[in-house]
Design a protein around this motif. Structure first.
Motif, PDB file in Angstrom:
ATOM      1  N   ALA A  37       0.829  -1.206   0.000  1.00 13.33           N
ATOM      2  CA  ALA A  37       0.000   0.000   0.000  1.00 13.33           C
ATOM      3  C   ALA A  37       0.866   1.259   0.000  1.00 13.33           C
ATOM      4  CB  ALA A  37      -0.926  -0.012   1.215  1.00 13.33           C
ATOM      5  N   TYR A  38       1.954   1.237   0.755  1.00 16.09           N
ATOM      6  CA  TYR A  38       2.830   2.412   0.813  1.00 16.09           C
ATOM      7  C   TYR A  38       3.488   2.689  -0.537  1.00 16.09           C
ATOM      8  CZ  TYR A  38       2.403   2.544   5.916  1.00 16.09           C
ATOM      9  OH  TYR A  38       1.933   2.648   7.188  1.00 16.09           O
ATOM     10  N   ALA A  39       3.706   1.659  -1.321  1.00 15.05           N
ATOM     11  CA  ALA A  39       4.283   1.871  -2.649  1.00 15.05           C
ATOM     12  C   ALA A  39       3.377   2.749  -3.507  1.00 15.05           C
ATOM     13  CB  ALA A  39       4.537   0.532  -3.334  1.00 15.05           C
ATOM     14  N   THR A  40       2.068   2.607  -3.313  1.00 19.42           N
ATOM     15  CA  THR A  40       1.144   3.434  -4.099  1.00 19.42           C
ATOM     16  C   THR A  40       1.244   4.906  -3.690  1.00 19.42           C
ATOM     17  OG1 THR A  40      -0.717   3.112  -2.550  1.00 19.42           O
ATOM     18  CG2 THR A  40      -0.419   1.473  -4.282  1.00 19.42           C
ATOM     19  N   ILE A  41       1.577   5.175  -2.421  1.00 21.89           N
ATOM     20  CA  ILE A  41       1.775   6.564  -1.983  1.00 21.89           C
ATOM     21  C   ILE A  41       2.929   7.191  -2.757  1.00 21.89           C
ATOM     22  CG2 ILE A  41       2.392   8.050  -0.041  1.00 21.89           C
ATOM     23  CD1 ILE A  41       1.174   6.000   1.821  1.00 21.89           C
ATOM     24  N   ALA A  42       3.981   6.400  -2.972  1.00 24.93           N
ATOM     25  CA  ALA A  42       5.153   6.901  -3.700  1.00 24.93           C
ATOM     26  C   ALA A  42       4.917   6.951  -5.200  1.00 24.93           C
ATOM     27  CB  ALA A  42       6.357   6.011  -3.392  1.00 24.93           C
ATOM     28  N   GLY A  43       3.749   6.513  -5.646  1.00 19.17           N
ATOM     29  CA  GLY A  43       3.459   6.508  -7.079  1.00 19.17           C
ATOM     30  C   GLY A  43       4.133   5.379  -7.824  1.00 19.17           C
ATOM     31  N   PRO A  45       4.546   0.918  -8.514  1.00 16.63           N
ATOM     32  CA  PRO A  45       3.752  -0.310  -8.513  1.00 16.63           C
ATOM     33  C   PRO A  45       3.793  -1.010  -7.160  1.00 16.63           C
ATOM     34  CG  PRO A  45       5.152  -0.189 -10.471  1.00 16.63           C
ATOM     35  CD  PRO A  45       5.584   0.914  -9.563  1.00 16.63           C
ATOM     36  N   VAL A  46       2.727  -1.746  -6.840  1.00 12.72           N
ATOM     37  CA  VAL A  46       2.628  -2.372  -5.515  1.00 12.72           C
ATOM     38  C   VAL A  46       3.741  -3.391  -5.279  1.00 12.72           C
ATOM     39  CG1 VAL A  46       0.146  -2.016  -5.306  1.00 12.72           C
ATOM     40  CG2 VAL A  46       1.000  -4.091  -6.419  1.00 12.72           C
ATOM     41  N   GLU A  47       4.248  -4.010  -6.350  1.00 12.20           N
ATOM     42  CA  GLU A  47       5.294  -5.010  -6.139  1.00 12.20           C
ATOM     43  C   GLU A  47       6.582  -4.399  -5.593  1.00 12.20           C
ATOM     44  OE1 GLU A  47       5.340  -4.173 -10.678  1.00 12.20           O
ATOM     45  OE2 GLU A  47       3.862  -4.467  -9.079  1.00 12.20           O
ATOM     46  N   VAL A  48       6.784  -3.093  -5.808  1.00 13.24           N
ATOM     47  CA  VAL A  48       7.956  -2.439  -5.233  1.00 13.24           C
ATOM     48  C   VAL A  48       7.883  -2.489  -3.708  1.00 13.24           C
ATOM     49  CG1 VAL A  48       9.214  -0.253  -5.040  1.00 13.24           C
ATOM     50  CG2 VAL A  48       8.291  -0.969  -7.249  1.00 13.24           C
ATOM     51  N   GLY A  49       6.702  -2.287  -3.165  1.00 15.79           N
ATOM     52  CA  GLY A  49       6.532  -2.428  -1.725  1.00 15.79           C
ATOM     53  C   GLY A  49       6.753  -3.857  -1.265  1.00 15.79           C
ATOM     54  N   LEU A  50       6.266  -4.813  -2.041  1.00 14.62           N
ATOM     55  CA  LEU A  50       6.486  -6.222  -1.709  1.00 14.62           C
ATOM     56  C   LEU A  50       7.971  -6.558  -1.691  1.00 14.62           C
ATOM     57  CD1 LEU A  50       5.483  -9.120  -1.242  1.00 14.62           C
ATOM     58  CD2 LEU A  50       5.197  -9.337  -3.723  1.00 14.62           C
ATOM     59  N   TYR A  51       8.704  -6.066  -2.673  1.00 18.43           N
ATOM     60  CA  TYR A  51      10.135  -6.359  -2.756  1.00 18.43           C
ATOM     61  C   TYR A  51      10.911  -5.727  -1.581  1.00 18.43           C
ATOM     62  CZ  TYR A  51       9.056  -7.648  -7.601  1.00 18.43           C
ATOM     63  OH  TYR A  51       8.529  -8.230  -8.735  1.00 18.43           O
ATOM     64  N   THR A  52      10.352  -4.642  -1.002  1.00 20.70           N
ATOM     65  CA  THR A  52      11.011  -4.002   0.135  1.00 20.70           C
ATOM     66  C   THR A  52      11.039  -4.929   1.345  1.00 20.70           C
ATOM     67  OG1 THR A  52      10.195  -1.877  -0.701  1.00 20.70           O
ATOM     68  CG2 THR A  52      11.082  -1.873   1.509  1.00 20.70           C
ATOM     69  N   CYS A  53      10.198  -5.945   1.339  1.00 21.80           N
ATOM     70  CA  CYS A  53      10.173  -6.924   2.434  1.00 21.80           C
ATOM     71  C   CYS A  53      11.140  -8.084   2.201  1.00 21.80           C
ATOM     72  CB  CYS A  53       8.755  -7.474   2.611  1.00 21.80           C
ATOM     73  SG  CYS A  53       7.508  -6.227   2.917  1.00 21.80           S
ATOM     74  N   SER A  72      10.874  -2.425   6.838  1.00 23.70           N
ATOM     75  CA  SER A  72      10.423  -2.468   5.444  1.00 23.70           C
ATOM     76  C   SER A  72      10.410  -1.030   4.938  1.00 23.70           C
ATOM     77  CB  SER A  72       9.051  -3.133   5.329  1.00 23.70           C
ATOM     78  OG  SER A  72       8.093  -2.451   6.118  1.00 23.70           O
ATOM     79  N   THR A  73       9.249  -0.382   4.933  1.00 20.41           N
ATOM     80  CA  THR A  73       9.200   1.040   4.612  1.00 20.41           C
ATOM     81  C   THR A  73       8.064   1.651   5.397  1.00 20.41           C
ATOM     82  OG1 THR A  73       9.330   2.649   2.802  1.00 20.41           O
ATOM     83  CG2 THR A  73       7.636   0.927   2.640  1.00 20.41           C
ATOM     84  N   THR A  74       7.941   2.971   5.353  1.00 24.89           N
ATOM     85  CA  THR A  74       6.947   3.678   6.159  1.00 24.89           C
ATOM     86  C   THR A  74       6.236   4.720   5.311  1.00 24.89           C
ATOM     87  OG1 THR A  74       8.420   5.460   6.877  1.00 24.89           O
ATOM     88  CG2 THR A  74       8.476   3.406   8.160  1.00 24.89           C
ATOM     89  N   SER A  75       5.141   5.233   5.851  1.00 30.14           N
ATOM     90  CA  SER A  75       4.393   6.255   5.121  1.00 30.14           C
ATOM     91  C   SER A  75       5.227   7.520   4.954  1.00 30.14           C
ATOM     92  CB  SER A  75       3.087   6.575   5.850  1.00 30.14           C
ATOM     93  OG  SER A  75       3.345   6.991   7.181  1.00 30.14           O
ATOM     94  N   GLY A 305       9.396   0.204  10.959  1.00 29.51           N
ATOM     95  CA  GLY A 305       7.997   0.606  11.008  1.00 29.51           C
ATOM     96  C   GLY A 305       7.383   0.349  12.377  1.00 29.51           C
ATOM     97  N   PHE A 306       6.564   1.278  12.843  1.00 32.89           N
ATOM     98  CA  PHE A 306       5.971   1.155  14.177  1.00 32.89           C
ATOM     99  C   PHE A 306       4.995  -0.010  14.267  1.00 32.89           C
ATOM    100  CE2 PHE A 306       7.455   5.523  14.707  1.00 32.89           C
ATOM    101  CZ  PHE A 306       7.847   5.510  16.027  1.00 32.89           C
ATOM    102  N   SER A 307       4.057  -0.099  13.307  1.00 33.33           N
ATOM    103  CA  SER A 307       2.979  -1.075  13.447  1.00 33.33           C
ATOM    104  C   SER A 307       3.485  -2.504  13.373  1.00 33.33           C
ATOM    105  CB  SER A 307       1.912  -0.822  12.374  1.00 33.33           C
ATOM    106  OG  SER A 307       2.493  -0.838  11.072  1.00 33.33           O
ATOM    107  N   GLN A 308       4.300  -2.817  12.333  1.00 36.07           N
ATOM    108  CA  GLN A 308       4.773  -4.200  12.232  1.00 36.07           C
ATOM    109  C   GLN A 308       5.762  -4.554  13.336  1.00 36.07           C
ATOM    110  OE1 GLN A 308       5.311  -1.943   9.680  1.00 36.07           O
ATOM    111  NE2 GLN A 308       7.386  -2.164   8.841  1.00 36.07           N
ATOM    112  N   SER A 309       6.551  -3.562  13.795  1.00 40.60           N
ATOM    113  CA  SER A 309       7.467  -3.833  14.901  1.00 40.60           C
ATOM    114  C   SER A 309       6.698  -4.093  16.195  1.00 40.60           C
ATOM    115  CB  SER A 309       8.434  -2.663  15.094  1.00 40.60           C
ATOM    116  OG  SER A 309       9.269  -2.493  13.957  1.00 40.60           O
ATOM    117  N   ALA A 310       5.580  -3.369  16.369  1.00 40.35           N
ATOM    118  CA  ALA A 310       4.745  -3.604  17.551  1.00 40.35           C
ATOM    119  C   ALA A 310       4.159  -5.010  17.520  1.00 40.35           C
ATOM    120  CB  ALA A 310       3.639  -2.562  17.623  1.00 40.35           C
ATOM    121  N   VAL A 311       3.720  -5.442  16.334  1.00 41.49           N
ATOM    122  CA  VAL A 311       3.210  -6.818  16.196  1.00 41.49           C
ATOM    123  C   VAL A 311       4.320  -7.818  16.477  1.00 41.49           C
ATOM    124  CG1 VAL A 311       2.282  -8.499  14.567  1.00 41.49           C
ATOM    125  CG2 VAL A 311       1.411  -6.160  14.570  1.00 41.49           C
TER     126      VAL A 311
END
Length: 522
Positions: A37-43, A45-53, A72-75, A305-311
């Motif tokens: 989802a964050y990849a879409t903020i950067a304009g 493709p979504v797979e770029v966010g997937l590859y960040t993991c 991974s990445t953040t907003s 990232g805060f949320s995934q690190s909290a999990v």
């Protein structure tokens, strides 16, 4: 330059294996869809966010010292990437991707340069108010950018910033697609309910799975827009584009600063009491290597990232093995599940982004600044306002500059104050710290003000707090002594540490003043 390889795995205990695996899987159910989802903020493709993991996560796990941080990445990073890329003249998608991956690689180089020159402590001196302003600016900017996807309307191709985006979205409300609005509302509602009442349930995974099933079993996709097809397989090698480096460098530096600050802040927040303290130099190195790995494998710049690190922490993660497990889950998605994601509505990604950034908008921080330090409040508001009107790169730059102004203002304050434990027949003053060019004059003037207000026969100046001899220190004491002597007031210097006194005696003036009675016991 690398102090230890896989430092969190040293002394690994068998009992940690199960919680590490479970935590990595739990964090993966949050971080994988969220990064997409964050990849879409950067304009991008979504797979770029997937590859960040993938590569960045493994690289950090091999070098990073924070046990429960999920990288991974953040907003914030996504918005800064979008702002940086928007300033380039890019002809097509291939050029955009090349510039984006070059930017990630440059971020890694900036982080390693910061590590080489040991700038971690300096970067950490950035005012908390600056970070608050950045979070507010990022949160509102991201929220506005998701409105078209949530409504099912076309986004303004010319952009125009936060206010223009909001105005354009409001103007398009009559054209909103009812089915898309329902899907968006349902996704936001489920995410908020699970976050509030069942935080152990991976909300992003639930809404993604539910949305995919909805699209597969109905014809809702006739009006609800879907994400672009996600290619199966691993990312290819992406080499930096030298021609883009100069234009991208300012943005890369800003992103490097924010990536480091976010990672260290998350690391310290999630550190257990029995774990080693966070080494800022090591975190600079680990985040830099992770970003270099990302630049070569088609990713966004990584950060904690805060949320995934909290999990991760809540699920019992003990070491960075949990992050490797998360990367393995992302690898499984990239190799086997990518075609399934083709049925994911864009509105669901927008809903995940919207809910994820709600935590950034915390007005209580502004209330605290208003009660404690109005200067910090203005820094936060100015940074947020500039981020919303001129872009987050400008906001970050001005925030760093304002931090330096606050630091200079603080250290330039007078370093003298009344002392109430001196002899009864004299005015007792004490130096509260060392003197340098910036605060020597103000200290001299404040001391004279205190003396002339009291009109004593003699003054005792306690220098016990002085740990380092400087030329401004000697000049200030000499000027005070001469001016007070002209008014018939004697000055006595006390409390000097032996090592300070040894250095002072290298000054001919001080030796003469000492012989004339400058030093005295209380």
């Amino acid at each position: 330059m690398i102090p230890h390889l896989a430092p969190t795995l040293r002394g690994y205990q068998r009992g940690w294996l199960r919680p590490d695996i479970l935590a990595g899987l739990a964090a993966g159910t949050v971080v994988v869809p969220q990064a997409m989802a964050y990849a879409t903020i950067a304009g991008l493709p979504v797979e770029v966010g997937l590859y960040t993991c993938l590569a960045p996560m493994v690289a950090y796990a091999l070098v990073g010292g924070a046990r429960a941080v999920s990288v991974s990445t953040t907003s914030t990073i996504a918005v800064l990437v979008a702002t940086t890329l928007a300033g380039l003249e890019i002809g097509d998608q291939d050029e955009l991707l090349g510039a984006a991956f070059t930017l990630t690689f440059l971020v890694g180089l900036c982080l390693l340069a910061m590590r080489l020159f040991r700038l971690g402590s300096l970067v950490e001196s950035i005012s908390p108010a600056t970070l608050t302003g950045v979070r507010i600016g990022v949160g509102l900017t991201v929220a506005a950018s998701q409105l078209p996807a949530l409504l099912g309307v076309a986004a303004d191709p010319d952009g125009g910033g936060f206010f223009a985006t909001v105005a354009d979205a409001i103007g398009r409300v009559p054209d909103a697609d009812p089915a898309t609005v329902l899907v968006s509302a349902a996704a936001v509602g489920v995410l908020l309910v699970l976050r509030r009442w069942a935080p152990q349930v991976p909300g992003p995974l639930v809404v993604v799975a539910g949305a995919v099933v909805l699209v597969a079993t109905t014809d809702v996709e006739r009006t609800v827009g879907l994400i672009d097809p996600v290619p199966s397989g691993l990312p290819g090698l992406s080499l930096p584009v030298p021609g883009d480096a100069v234009d991208l460098l300012p943005g890369a530096l800003a992103i490097a600063v924010m990536a480091f600050l976010e990672t260290v802040l998350v690391a310290r927040t999630n550190r257990r009491r029995d774990e080693p303290p966070i080494d800022t130099d090591q975190e600079l190195l680990a985040t830099g290597i992770a970003s270099l790995a990302g630049g070569l494998t088609q990713t966004l710049p990584p950060a904690g990232g805060f949320s995934q690190s909290a999990v991760n922490l809540r699920s019992g993660a003990r070491t960075q093995l949990s992050t490797v497990v998360t990367a393995a889950l992302a690898l499984l998605v990239a190799l086997l599940l990518a075609p399934v994601l083709d049925d994911l509505p864009r509105a669901v990604l927008a809903a995940m982004v919207l809910v994820a950034i709600l935590g950034l908008l915390d007005p209580r921080e502004l209330v605290v600044y208003a009660r404690i330090d109005r200067a910090e409040l203005w820094v936060a508001l100015v940074v947020a306002a500039l981020g919303l009107t001129g872009g987050m790169l400008l906001g970050v730059a001005v925030g760093v500059a304002l931090t330096l102004v606050l630091v200079v203002r603080s250290v330039n304050q007078p370093r003298v104050a009344p002392s109430y434990d001196g002899p009864p027949d004299a005015l007792s003053l004490r130096l509260t710290g060392g003197l340098y060019t910036g605060n020597a004059r103000s200290t001299h003037d404040e001391a004279l003000r205190l003396v002339r207000a009291a009109d004593p026969a003699r003054v005792v100046l306690d220098a016990a707090a002085v740990t380092r001899v400087t030329i401004p220190l000697i000049d200030t004491v000499r000027a005070l002594r001469d001016e007070l002597a002209g008014d018939g007031i004697a000055l006595t210097l006390t409390g000097l540490r032996p090592e300070v006194l040894e250095v002072l005696r290298r000054s001919d003036w001080f030796v003469g003043a000492e012989q004339a009675g400058l030093l005295g016991a209380r």
